[in-house]
Write a protein that holds these residues in place. Sequence first.
Motif, PDB file in Angstrom:
ATOM      1  N   ASP A   1       0.887  -1.112  -0.159  1.00 36.55           N
ATOM      2  CA  ASP A   1       0.092  -0.012  -0.234  1.00 36.55           C
ATOM      3  C   ASP A   1       0.893   1.228   0.036  1.00 36.55           C
ATOM      4  O   ASP A   1       0.227   2.374  -0.076  1.00 36.55           O
ATOM      5  CB  ASP A   1      -0.740   0.077   1.428  1.00 36.55           C
ATOM      6  CG  ASP A   1      -1.946   0.911   1.075  1.00 36.55           C
ATOM      7  OD1 ASP A   1      -2.839   1.117   2.011  1.00 36.55           O
ATOM      8  OD2 ASP A   1      -2.516   1.317  -0.146  1.00 36.55           O
TER       9      ASP A   1
ATOM     10  N   GLN B   1       4.841   6.138  -6.502  1.00 33.89           N
ATOM     11  CA  GLN B   1       3.961   5.833  -7.513  1.00 33.89           C
ATOM     12  C   GLN B   1       4.489   6.227  -9.027  1.00 33.89           C
ATOM     13  O   GLN B   1       4.102   7.246  -9.602  1.00 33.89           O
ATOM     14  CB  GLN B   1       2.674   6.768  -7.332  1.00 33.89           C
ATOM     15  CG  GLN B   1       1.974   6.612  -6.144  1.00 33.89           C
ATOM     16  CD  GLN B   1       1.219   5.208  -6.212  1.00 33.89           C
ATOM     17  OE1 GLN B   1       0.661   4.627  -7.283  1.00 33.89           O
ATOM     18  NE2 GLN B   1       1.247   4.338  -5.275  1.00 33.89           N
TER      19      GLN B   1
ATOM     20  N   GLU C   1       3.016   0.167  -9.571  1.00 32.37           N
ATOM     21  CA  GLU C   1       2.130  -0.589  -8.452  1.00 32.37           C
ATOM     22  C   GLU C   1       1.659  -1.843  -9.008  1.00 32.37           C
ATOM     23  O   GLU C   1       1.583  -2.780  -8.346  1.00 32.37           O
ATOM     24  CB  GLU C   1       1.066   0.767  -8.103  1.00 32.37           C
ATOM     25  CG  GLU C   1       0.501   0.128  -6.675  1.00 32.37           C
ATOM     26  CD  GLU C   1      -0.520   1.192  -6.170  1.00 32.37           C
ATOM     27  OE1 GLU C   1      -1.186   1.596  -7.017  1.00 32.37           O
ATOM     28  OE2 GLU C   1      -0.398   1.457  -4.910  1.00 32.37           O
ATOM     29  N   ALA C   2       0.915  -1.616 -10.140  1.00 32.07           N
ATOM     30  CA  ALA C   2       0.471  -3.021 -10.658  1.00 32.07           C
ATOM     31  C   ALA C   2       1.447  -4.159 -10.706  1.00 32.07           C
ATOM     32  O   ALA C   2       1.054  -5.030 -10.393  1.00 32.07           O
ATOM     33  CB  ALA C   2      -0.073  -2.562 -12.137  1.00 32.07           C
TER      34      ALA C   2
ATOM     35  N   ASP D   1     -10.212   0.524  -1.236  1.00 38.19           N
ATOM     36  CA  ASP D   1     -10.347   0.387  -2.982  1.00 38.19           C
ATOM     37  C   ASP D   1      -9.679  -1.013  -3.231  1.00 38.19           C
ATOM     38  O   ASP D   1      -8.557  -1.025  -3.911  1.00 38.19           O
ATOM     39  CB  ASP D   1      -9.475   1.564  -3.263  1.00 38.19           C
ATOM     40  CG  ASP D   1      -8.012   1.806  -2.720  1.00 38.19           C
ATOM     41  OD1 ASP D   1      -7.264   2.425  -3.060  1.00 38.19           O
ATOM     42  OD2 ASP D   1      -7.833   0.874  -1.548  1.00 38.19           O
TER      43      ASP D   1
ATOM     44  N   HIS E   1     -10.391  -2.420  -6.128  1.00 34.62           N
ATOM     45  CA  HIS E   1     -10.036  -2.701  -7.449  1.00 34.62           C
ATOM     46  C   HIS E   1      -8.633  -2.473  -7.571  1.00 34.62           C
ATOM     47  O   HIS E   1      -7.932  -2.809  -8.469  1.00 34.62           O
ATOM     48  CB  HIS E   1     -10.771  -1.798  -8.185  1.00 34.62           C
ATOM     49  CG  HIS E   1     -10.441  -0.325  -8.097  1.00 34.62           C
ATOM     50  ND1 HIS E   1     -11.256   0.478  -6.840  1.00 34.62           N
ATOM     51  CD2 HIS E   1      -9.826   0.508  -8.477  1.00 34.62           C
ATOM     52  CE1 HIS E   1     -10.805   1.615  -6.722  1.00 34.62           C
ATOM     53  NE2 HIS E   1      -9.856   1.791  -7.688  1.00 34.62           N
ATOM     54  N   ARG E   2      -7.973  -1.439  -6.740  1.00 33.74           N
ATOM     55  CA  ARG E   2      -6.710  -1.023  -7.053  1.00 33.74           C
ATOM     56  C   ARG E   2      -5.633  -2.204  -6.346  1.00 33.74           C
ATOM     57  O   ARG E   2      -4.422  -2.371  -6.753  1.00 33.74           O
ATOM     58  CB  ARG E   2      -6.316   0.315  -6.180  1.00 33.74           C
ATOM     59  CG  ARG E   2      -5.446   1.115  -6.993  1.00 33.74           C
ATOM     60  CD  ARG E   2      -5.244   2.482  -6.078  1.00 33.74           C
ATOM     61  NE  ARG E   2      -3.890   2.017  -5.254  1.00 33.74           N
ATOM     62  CZ  ARG E   2      -3.596   2.691  -4.014  1.00 33.74           C
ATOM     63  NH1 ARG E   2      -4.441   3.397  -3.535  1.00 33.74           N
ATOM     64  NH2 ARG E   2      -2.550   2.231  -3.247  1.00 33.74           N
ATOM     65  N   ARG E   3      -6.169  -2.916  -5.584  1.00 30.78           N
ATOM     66  CA  ARG E   3      -5.272  -3.932  -4.987  1.00 30.78           C
ATOM     67  C   ARG E   3      -5.840  -5.278  -5.211  1.00 30.78           C
ATOM     68  O   ARG E   3      -5.778  -6.122  -4.289  1.00 30.78           O
ATOM     69  CB  ARG E   3      -5.113  -3.395  -3.191  1.00 30.78           C
ATOM     70  CG  ARG E   3      -4.927  -2.400  -3.176  1.00 30.78           C
ATOM     71  CD  ARG E   3      -3.908  -2.141  -2.018  1.00 30.78           C
ATOM     72  NE  ARG E   3      -4.555  -2.080  -0.836  1.00 30.78           N
ATOM     73  CZ  ARG E   3      -4.250  -2.452   0.359  1.00 30.78           C
ATOM     74  NH1 ARG E   3      -2.787  -2.701   0.666  1.00 30.78           N
ATOM     75  NH2 ARG E   3      -4.905  -2.409   1.682  1.00 30.78           N
TER      76      ARG E   3
END
Lengths: 807, 199
Positions: A588, A592, A597-598, A635, A637-639
């Motif tokens: 987390d 960035q 991150e992906a 969130d 969807h982000r993780r």
Amino acid sequence: MFTTGAESLLHQAREIQDEELEKFCSRINKLLQKEDFGPDTVDSLQRLFFIVSATKYNRRLEKTCVDLLQSTLCLPTCPEQLQVLCAAILREMSPSDSLTLSCDHTQNNRQLSLVASVLLAQGDRREEVRHVGQHVFKVLESRQPEGPSLRHLLPVLSKVISLAPSSLQEDQTTLFSKRLVDWLRYASIQQGLPHAGGFFSTPRTRQPGPVTEVDGAVATDFFTVLSTAQHFTEDQRLNVQAFSMLRAWLLHSGPEGPGTPDTDDKSELEGSTLSVLSAASTASRLLPPRERLREVAFEYCQRLIEQSNRRALRKGDADLQKACLVEAVLVLDELCRQEPSFLYRTLSCLQALHGRLRGDPAYVRALLPLARFFLNHGEAAAVDSEAIYQHLFTRIPSELFHNPMLAFEFIQFCRDNLHLFSGNLSILKLNFPNLFKLLAWNSPPLTSEFVGLLPVLVDASTAVEMLHALLDLPCLTAALDLQLRSLSAPSERPLWDTSLRIPSCMEAFRDPQFQGLFQHLLRTKASGTSERLTPLHQLLQPMASCARVVQCAEAVPILLQVFFLAVTQFADGALISHLALLLLERSDSLYQVPGYEASMHRVLSSQFLALCKLKPSLVVELAKDLLEFVGSVSDVHRRASMVTSVVWAIGEYLAVSYDRRCTAEQINKFFEALEALLFEITQCRPSATLPKCPSQVITVLMTTLTKLASRSQDLIPRVSLFLSKMRTLAQRPAASSVHSEEDTDAVHTRATELLNLLKMPSVAQFVFTPSREVCNPRYHRDTNTALPLALCTVSRLVEKEAGLLPG
Amino acid sequence: MVYAFLIHTLRAPHAEDQGLCRVLYSCVFGAEKSPDDPRPHGAERDRLLRKEQILAVARQVESMCRLQQQASGRPPVDLQPQSSDEPVPLHEAPHGAFRLAAGDPFREPRTVVWLGVLSLGFALILDTHENLLLAEGTLRLLARLLDHLRLLAPSSSLLLRADRIEGILTRFLPHGQLLFLNDQFVQGLEKEFSAAWPR
């Protein structure tokens, strides 16, 4: 631009048809048969070379043409340009089975060298290398007085021994060593004469003077590669050639070299005794040839070291001095390896040299072979090399990381000399932050090097710190950039990207509030602590998309995998738990960089699972933290990949069979938390800002809930209710507008399967909490116990049952 | 020793989708021992392999050069302005080195030292444990000599004047032997070369 012109020419050459080529060849044949060496022939041969070399496929030239090329090459009257062209064409066609070329047909040494270049390119299918070597050697030993141009032959010999070391016999090696001694030590120290002048040449009124040193002074001792003159004599050219091939020759003819048989051992011992006894070099003339060569090589290197201390008048010479210094140290290293008695004479000289060079950034690359020398021989000579390593590892990477060649050579030095650190790798391991600087700045060429080096640097005491450092590597790149900008003088040529303007980052770098964090990031040694650099991530955001940072970010996933592969070899339970927790936390809080991150989530989630597999009791141990993780995901969807892995791991390993400390209460707590999460996900409506959650997360949540229910059976009614709600939800038309048909189908199917299984709780338990023996392949091959069969049967039974029930 | 010397194109980043990286000149100094290939076309396959290995190295050099230029914020190599009279600024040219692992693409592990000049890439493929300082110097020297011969200008057809490159190599990198040449030695050799080659 180059490309368009070159492209069309290449196409033309490749598109030439065979008939056209034949016609062209016959034209060339006519010219060569007439022995016409004019511009027409030159032009045609240039074109022929291009045609042959333009394609990777074979161009069949007719036999006559090939034969004529070979014979022209060996003609006495053929000018050099044409000889070179013929040789080049024949070489470009290689390997070729139709060559009849042989060294015997050549008239002079230059031709022999050209013929050799063709023969050596044949891939040694018919022992060409050995034949060339033997022929060249015969010419060399025919005792012609230093000419005509023996210098054409030395490189051939050097290439021969590098391709096929056994080409020369022992007595030939000895003979050549003798001649090398002559060329290295006894070259003339008078300048050469210019070529005979033309019509207007004045008679020689002055003898040419002595050769000079690079700083203009008259030469003080024998001739070396650092001696300059207006014109050079033949033996001086041979001196240059001889030194250029010296190191390879010493390796070849040394005690462990392939060119030495066992009988040499005895004379070796005698020779070394002699060297020890005779301090003065005059007595060394009595030495056998190989020992004499070593003695001469030693003197040559000493002289080069002295000569490199002079201030060269020309830049080219200054560069050569550095290269000579490196070579001299490498040769001395080899000499001391072959004959330890050299050590006593070399040590003081090289220690003095090290003292001289360490303060001079221009000579930093010469420090690497010096360090290797002390690594190799320091122990034998009881030298305290600590100071040398300290300087090498502490100062150089942090000051000169921006030099791409130095960075490459430094890491190569680390990789190639691991065996010399004699089991005491702590200096490498402790200085890993400094080594990471080289990687952070020069990631494209060094990533593959680090894949090899990183496993050596990983250590139980620094593993956690190293993981943080790897995750923050792109941050380090940005910080190094800021450091360069703030430290350099305005007149210096900028080493950073001048198109990037980042005043806010520069300010942050100078802000005393963040000094501590930046200093930690830019530390040279492992500190044993881990700082959270989250404030820096935000401060350095403007630099996140600059090219160097992005390049570094691309290297991190690979290195993380290497790191985990290495660390899991020796990590104990406590370390594994610590690392797993770290993965969750850091997923987390990453810098960035676009796409970083992906890709990191993919790696971190798969590594988390790998750790869980290694130590299944991890899940129970970290229950509190995992609960927190699941509860605080806002969130999803982000993780998505992280959440999926964690949830799956919970479902898989939160069981008494994996850890006796697992209680029903824990299972219930997790159940509630996961249920709440699933509820949240399915209830929230996706909008422009909040993309939909991947269906994989939904299915894994459902499956995990079911698994937990199968272990704590009073949860089954709750789960069944939830699952049937999910099934209904998936079937509703509103759902299909949000998710794709595949996704809704997947959710629906999975919900159905799970519901079916829950109708038979004991089967559910078998399926979802299998005992360890299930990993045994027998369970999947044996028709009585195979899981897929069992599932199939259950489904059919349940469906049949459902058909009998109303509604 | 040097295994091979090559010159290839360096394309601008936006031009990558069009066309391919082209090897404009390559010289292999003595080939490693060919595997025993009794099939009828063994020699041809061998040559094909060599050409493809060289091309693989050229592509790697091209991407290393491009990445370095991007990272340092310099314009891509082939868009740099070049006035026809000034010598090429070699001391600022992008350069670097990287290692080739055994089997990828050569049987033996090797090191590549490269230099980017205008829209051309120069590379030396070296055996391991060579003197890299000397190799760098030699590469710069070769580029400088070719520049003196006006072979690096875009209009010139370097492709059709390969004999000059060969002539330079026989003097300055004979059979792949890196030579310790001081400035005056180089000047002498250059004069000799231009005397031996008709204009």
